[in-house]
Design an enzyme around this catalytic site. Sequence first.
Site, short mmCIF file in Angstrom:
data_model
loop_
_atom_site.label_atom_id
_atom_site.label_comp_id
_atom_site.label_asym_id
_atom_site.label_seq_id
_atom_site.Cartn_x
_atom_site.Cartn_y
_atom_site.Cartn_z
N GLY A 178 -1.83 28.54 3.45
CA GLY A 178 -2.51 28.16 2.21
C GLY A 178 -1.61 27.34 1.31
N ASP A 179 -0.36 27.77 1.16
CA ASP A 179 0.60 27.03 0.34
C ASP A 179 0.86 25.64 0.91
OD1 ASP A 179 1.62 28.99 -1.78
OD2 ASP A 179 1.84 30.16 0.04
N THR A 180 1.05 25.58 2.22
CA THR A 180 1.39 24.31 2.84
C THR A 180 0.23 23.33 2.77
OG1 THR A 180 2.85 25.51 4.34
CG2 THR A 180 2.30 23.25 4.93
N ALA A 182 -2.02 23.24 0.42
CA ALA A 182 -2.05 22.78 -0.96
C ALA A 182 -0.97 21.73 -1.20
CB ALA A 182 -1.87 23.97 -1.91
N ALA A 183 0.22 21.96 -0.64
CA ALA A 183 1.31 21.00 -0.80
C ALA A 183 0.96 19.64 -0.20
CB ALA A 183 2.57 21.55 -0.14
#
Length: 407
Positions: A178-180, A182-183
């Site tokens: 999820g973080d990646t 978004a990045a």
Amino acid sequence: MDSGPPSPSLIGGDALQGVRIVEMGQLIAGPFCGKTLGEFGAEVIKIEPPVTGDPLRNWRLLQKGTSVWWQVQSRNKRSVALDLRAPEGQEVARRLVAEADVLIENFRPGMLEEWGLDPESLQAANPGLIVLRISGFGQTGPYRDQPGFGVIGEAMGGLRHLTGELGRVPVRVGVSLGDTLAALHGAIGVLAALYHRQAHGGRGQVIDVALHEAVYNVMESLIPEYSAFGVVREAAGSALPGIAPSNAYPCTDGWVLVAGNGDSIFKRLMQAIGRPDLAAAPDLANNAGRVARVQEIDAAIAHWTTGRTVHEVQQSLAAARVPAGKVYTARDIAEDPHYRARDMLLTQQTRDGDTLTVPGIVPKLSATPGRVRSSAPRLGDDTDAVLAEVGLSASQIAHLRDKGIIQ
């Protein structure tokens, strides 16, 4: 940096040379975006709190007190240890941002405003500034103020409902997906905003990326299927629902993924496993027919793979031009010649003198390939140099250090 002669991915021009980024984020989403842009030539000035620094410095396995993850996430960056909670630290941040092209932050919504670093004020002083804001649920909407990490974004974005086996606990993908996601969406936004600024008058803008929306954006036909048919897609283990055959199959020494879901590929696959009857079956000539008999097809493939090694299966299916692949571990990747040939296993030295094998750079540009220009900084390595570059005198820097605002 790299031992031996430089490879093609470590030489050449920098696509983003001249772009200055101030990164105020921490942990994963914001810093991964900064890492990605930094690999293509952007100057990334990372602001971290004094003493503790970015928490990622201490996550997972440590080498000489520093996470080896940090060595990848923060390469090509300059570290400024600055207390953003202090008014004098906020004033220093304004000076840094005033000379930047991009500000990246992934704090909770409202934090920049509490510090007097709201985008409107920053852009009043620097009209060309692009501000990337990554948060759990975005800067607007009823969930704006709820805390949201990447795992929550994966859940709310629909991904976690589809992972694992039907009826069992939803499982984590295994990395901070999820973080990646978004990045990477943030990096796309920054590049689009930089292009727009150059082509249309030089003004910046604000980019709002929500973790759950970044996950939702890659959920393929999830919502159209619900809209058209009322179908709620469910977890399906290793299979690819509605597309057949595509699954993981057991071998004597592991698992192999086989994707025989193209019409002609399916026929070649069935011939390779000794099932010409299935290859010739009229109702299996298209995907809809294969989906109706997917359990029978999967059983036939599994029967064939069960008595063979992964290597034997791969060799046979490669000869038949059927996509198949081993389920790789870290060891498999590290020993794979294809990864090495494409510069995806780089040798990198830390500033403490240790040698690490780290991931290479994606994507690969022919004229301006990404590269590793510097190893990850120690906390505050660049504080004095960066502050001097924006006009602070030696006495001003010493004053800030005496007050604990910088390190």
